[in-house]
Design a protein around this motif. Sequence first.
Motif, PDB file in Angstrom:
ATOM      1  N   LEU A   1       5.704  15.274  31.365  1.00 55.01           N
ATOM      2  CA  LEU A   1       6.850  14.279  31.024  1.00 55.01           C
ATOM      3  C   LEU A   1       7.730  15.238  31.807  1.00 55.01           C
ATOM      4  O   LEU A   1       8.692  14.888  32.863  1.00 55.01           O
ATOM      5  CB  LEU A   1       6.992  13.941  29.923  1.00 55.01           C
ATOM      6  CG  LEU A   1       8.236  12.855  29.982  1.00 55.01           C
ATOM      7  CD1 LEU A   1       8.364  11.742  30.295  1.00 55.01           C
ATOM      8  CD2 LEU A   1       8.445  12.455  28.441  1.00 55.01           C
ATOM      9  N   GLU A   2       8.005  16.271  31.706  1.00 54.40           N
ATOM     10  CA  GLU A   2       8.839  17.317  31.751  1.00 54.40           C
ATOM     11  C   GLU A   2       9.254  17.006  33.807  1.00 54.40           C
ATOM     12  O   GLU A   2      10.122  17.032  34.233  1.00 54.40           O
ATOM     13  CB  GLU A   2       8.770  19.336  32.002  1.00 54.40           C
ATOM     14  CG  GLU A   2       9.435  19.017  29.806  1.00 54.40           C
ATOM     15  CD  GLU A   2      10.360  18.974  29.755  1.00 54.40           C
ATOM     16  OE1 GLU A   2      11.316  19.012  31.105  1.00 54.40           O
ATOM     17  OE2 GLU A   2      10.448  19.362  28.740  1.00 54.40           O
ATOM     18  N   THR A   3       7.975  17.160  34.103  1.00 61.33           N
ATOM     19  CA  THR A   3       7.690  16.922  35.937  1.00 61.33           C
ATOM     20  C   THR A   3       8.592  15.913  36.178  1.00 61.33           C
ATOM     21  O   THR A   3       9.193  15.838  37.022  1.00 61.33           O
ATOM     22  CB  THR A   3       6.914  16.548  35.918  1.00 61.33           C
ATOM     23  OG1 THR A   3       5.378  18.052  36.103  1.00 61.33           O
ATOM     24  CG2 THR A   3       6.217  16.689  37.453  1.00 61.33           C
ATOM     25  N   LEU A   4       8.267  14.604  35.524  1.00 63.00           N
ATOM     26  CA  LEU A   4       9.256  13.178  36.130  1.00 63.00           C
ATOM     27  C   LEU A   4      10.488  13.485  35.565  1.00 63.00           C
ATOM     28  O   LEU A   4      11.192  13.295  36.476  1.00 63.00           O
ATOM     29  CB  LEU A   4       9.062  12.444  35.083  1.00 63.00           C
ATOM     30  CG  LEU A   4       9.236  11.209  35.019  1.00 63.00           C
ATOM     31  CD1 LEU A   4       9.215  10.299  36.070  1.00 63.00           C
ATOM     32  CD2 LEU A   4       8.985   9.992  34.098  1.00 63.00           C
TER      33      LEU A   4
ATOM     34  N   PHE B   1      11.785   4.145  18.913  1.00 62.45           N
ATOM     35  CA  PHE B   1      11.458   5.353  19.457  1.00 62.45           C
ATOM     36  C   PHE B   1      11.988   4.626  20.487  1.00 62.45           C
ATOM     37  O   PHE B   1      11.958   5.633  21.236  1.00 62.45           O
ATOM     38  CB  PHE B   1       9.514   5.029  20.387  1.00 62.45           C
ATOM     39  CG  PHE B   1       8.342   6.015  18.851  1.00 62.45           C
ATOM     40  CD1 PHE B   1       8.862   6.496  19.000  1.00 62.45           C
ATOM     41  CD2 PHE B   1       7.192   5.115  18.844  1.00 62.45           C
ATOM     42  CE1 PHE B   1       8.205   7.994  17.702  1.00 62.45           C
ATOM     43  CE2 PHE B   1       6.210   5.988  17.854  1.00 62.45           C
ATOM     44  CZ  PHE B   1       6.745   6.989  17.217  1.00 62.45           C
ATOM     45  N   SER B   2      13.078   3.596  20.382  1.00 62.65           N
ATOM     46  CA  SER B   2      13.358   2.885  21.064  1.00 62.65           C
ATOM     47  C   SER B   2      14.848   3.320  21.203  1.00 62.65           C
ATOM     48  O   SER B   2      15.675   2.902  20.459  1.00 62.65           O
ATOM     49  CB  SER B   2      13.235   1.536  21.992  1.00 62.65           C
ATOM     50  OG  SER B   2      11.941   1.387  21.976  1.00 62.65           O
ATOM     51  N   ASP B   3      15.929   3.731  22.214  1.00 59.66           N
ATOM     52  CA  ASP B   3      17.155   3.879  22.467  1.00 59.66           C
ATOM     53  C   ASP B   3      17.509   2.302  21.928  1.00 59.66           C
ATOM     54  O   ASP B   3      17.106   1.553  22.425  1.00 59.66           O
ATOM     55  CB  ASP B   3      17.406   3.939  23.690  1.00 59.66           C
ATOM     56  CG  ASP B   3      19.477   4.264  24.068  1.00 59.66           C
ATOM     57  OD1 ASP B   3      19.755   4.563  23.759  1.00 59.66           O
ATOM     58  OD2 ASP B   3      19.908   3.064  24.139  1.00 59.66           O
ATOM     59  N   PRO B   4      18.172   2.000  21.024  1.00 61.43           N
ATOM     60  CA  PRO B   4      19.199   1.162  20.189  1.00 61.43           C
ATOM     61  C   PRO B   4      19.853  -0.012  21.303  1.00 61.43           C
ATOM     62  O   PRO B   4      19.690  -1.433  21.719  1.00 61.43           O
ATOM     63  CB  PRO B   4      19.937   1.336  19.083  1.00 61.43           C
ATOM     64  CG  PRO B   4      19.925   2.477  19.150  1.00 61.43           C
ATOM     65  CD  PRO B   4      19.209   3.633  20.048  1.00 61.43           C
ATOM     66  N   GLY B   5      20.518   0.758  22.242  1.00 57.21           N
ATOM     67  CA  GLY B   5      20.915  -0.434  23.424  1.00 57.21           C
ATOM     68  C   GLY B   5      19.593  -0.940  24.429  1.00 57.21           C
ATOM     69  O   GLY B   5      20.092  -2.594  25.126  1.00 57.21           O
ATOM     70  N   LEU B   6      18.774   0.166  24.808  1.00 58.77           N
ATOM     71  CA  LEU B   6      17.622  -0.354  25.159  1.00 58.77           C
ATOM     72  C   LEU B   6      17.390  -1.087  24.751  1.00 58.77           C
ATOM     73  O   LEU B   6      16.628  -2.422  25.018  1.00 58.77           O
ATOM     74  CB  LEU B   6      17.354   0.840  25.975  1.00 58.77           C
ATOM     75  CG  LEU B   6      17.694   1.349  27.025  1.00 58.77           C
ATOM     76  CD1 LEU B   6      16.345   2.321  27.910  1.00 58.77           C
ATOM     77  CD2 LEU B   6      17.997   0.407  28.458  1.00 58.77           C
ATOM     78  N   LEU B   7      17.069  -1.099  23.228  1.00 59.23           N
ATOM     79  CA  LEU B   7      15.731  -1.949  22.726  1.00 59.23           C
ATOM     80  C   LEU B   7      17.018  -3.381  23.031  1.00 59.23           C
ATOM     81  O   LEU B   7      16.034  -4.560  23.004  1.00 59.23           O
ATOM     82  CB  LEU B   7      15.925  -1.758  21.423  1.00 59.23           C
ATOM     83  CG  LEU B   7      14.964  -3.083  20.497  1.00 59.23           C
ATOM     84  CD1 LEU B   7      13.578  -2.527  21.355  1.00 59.23           C
ATOM     85  CD2 LEU B   7      14.763  -1.967  19.020  1.00 59.23           C
ATOM     86  N   ALA B   8      17.871  -3.644  22.817  1.00 54.62           N
ATOM     87  CA  ALA B   8      18.550  -4.738  22.078  1.00 54.62           C
ATOM     88  C   ALA B   8      18.506  -5.745  23.836  1.00 54.62           C
ATOM     89  O   ALA B   8      18.748  -6.837  24.076  1.00 54.62           O
ATOM     90  CB  ALA B   8      20.284  -4.713  22.308  1.00 54.62           C
TER      91      ALA B   8
ATOM     92  N   VAL C   1      10.869  14.406  23.979  1.00 57.14           N
ATOM     93  CA  VAL C   1      10.989  15.015  24.841  1.00 57.14           C
ATOM     94  C   VAL C   1      12.109  14.760  25.818  1.00 57.14           C
ATOM     95  O   VAL C   1      13.140  14.709  26.177  1.00 57.14           O
ATOM     96  CB  VAL C   1       9.878  14.837  26.127  1.00 57.14           C
ATOM     97  CG1 VAL C   1      10.435  15.643  28.143  1.00 57.14           C
ATOM     98  CG2 VAL C   1       8.484  16.182  26.085  1.00 57.14           C
ATOM     99  N   CYS C   2      12.486  12.964  25.891  1.00 61.78           N
ATOM    100  CA  CYS C   2      13.572  12.715  26.355  1.00 61.78           C
ATOM    101  C   CYS C   2      14.486  12.592  25.246  1.00 61.78           C
ATOM    102  O   CYS C   2      15.716  12.800  26.649  1.00 61.78           O
ATOM    103  CB  CYS C   2      12.687  10.652  26.235  1.00 61.78           C
ATOM    104  SG  CYS C   2      11.712  10.468  27.731  1.00 61.78           S
TER     105      CYS C   2
ATOM    106  N   VAL D   1      18.091  11.532  27.572  1.00 61.99           N
ATOM    107  CA  VAL D   1      17.268  10.473  28.560  1.00 61.99           C
ATOM    108  C   VAL D   1      16.590   8.642  27.703  1.00 61.99           C
ATOM    109  O   VAL D   1      16.078   9.485  27.058  1.00 61.99           O
ATOM    110  CB  VAL D   1      16.170  10.551  29.270  1.00 61.99           C
ATOM    111  CG1 VAL D   1      15.888   9.869  30.429  1.00 61.99           C
ATOM    112  CG2 VAL D   1      16.623  12.031  30.761  1.00 61.99           C
ATOM    113  N   PRO D   2      17.252   8.204  27.922  1.00 62.88           N
ATOM    114  CA  PRO D   2      17.294   6.725  27.078  1.00 62.88           C
ATOM    115  C   PRO D   2      15.424   6.768  27.102  1.00 62.88           C
ATOM    116  O   PRO D   2      15.310   6.861  28.214  1.00 62.88           O
ATOM    117  CB  PRO D   2      18.099   6.079  27.388  1.00 62.88           C
ATOM    118  CG  PRO D   2      19.450   6.618  28.186  1.00 62.88           C
ATOM    119  CD  PRO D   2      18.444   7.521  28.923  1.00 62.88           C
ATOM    120  N   LEU D   3      14.986   6.202  25.952  1.00 66.48           N
ATOM    121  CA  LEU D   3      13.672   5.253  26.286  1.00 66.48           C
ATOM    122  C   LEU D   3      13.678   4.437  25.641  1.00 66.48           C
ATOM    123  O   LEU D   3      14.176   3.559  24.534  1.00 66.48           O
ATOM    124  CB  LEU D   3      12.898   6.398  25.196  1.00 66.48           C
ATOM    125  CG  LEU D   3      11.618   5.807  25.461  1.00 66.48           C
ATOM    126  CD1 LEU D   3      10.731   7.029  26.803  1.00 66.48           C
ATOM    127  CD2 LEU D   3      10.410   7.279  24.202  1.00 66.48           C
TER     128      LEU D   3
END
Length: 245
Positions: free
Chosen positions: A70-73, A106-113, A164-165, A170-172
């Motif tokens: 994931l660090e590579t990404l 595990f999800s960013d609240p904004g992305l989840l919504a 890692v995120c 970084v939003p996940l």
Amino acid sequence: MSGSPIGITFALPSESSDLVRRLRALESRDDLLTGKIDNPEMIGAREAVWSREVAILHTGVGAKNCNARLETLLHKMRPRLVISSGFAGAVSEQLRVGDLILAQNFSDPGLLASAERILREREPRVVKLFTSTSIVDSVAERNEIARAASAAAVDMETGAIAGVCNAHRVPLLSLRAISDTAQQPFPMPPSVLFDIERQETSYVRLFAYLFRHPASIRRLFRFARQIAPARATLTDAILDLIREL
């Protein structure tokens, strides 16, 4: 960062294969696959086509290799967000094979919504996802995870990916499809299906098991048939997210 790609993680290529086939301008860069998803849009009476760039990373099964890969990404592609995807096993009796789940924990609240809005017609379940250190197969193990962790599903990577995120801010978003349940379990012991230490299937072990347990052949084909539509459902949901996030 609007021009940055969307990073998408899967444990194995068998989970991402449908999505990879939908990519245009596909390239392989070390452990990464990059490509574009076209997004047709009507502007007045004229159709315009624009693209979203995505970077797909295969982390391997389990948390062992997640961090370094994931660090590579994150360092090479600088994604504006990451979608942790793939399959998960149900530990709740309310989930069935092919159901989509969004992991609230595990999800960013904004992305989840946003994901709930984008995928509303696909009716994803917003649940708690538990990341295990081993493949969970037995009914007893599933019941214990449901009880102790108050979880509805289990995977083996998302917890490490989230760590890692979060460290890199970084939003996940965690989106998975249910591949197995207590009622529809793996067709044979997980250690036969996949060797986690070697990160591959031992076909010698697999064929030896099938030779000793010929009834498992039918279960294996049935399992493959139930996985295919689950992967297709997951791919369509990911495409919806890519085009709107």
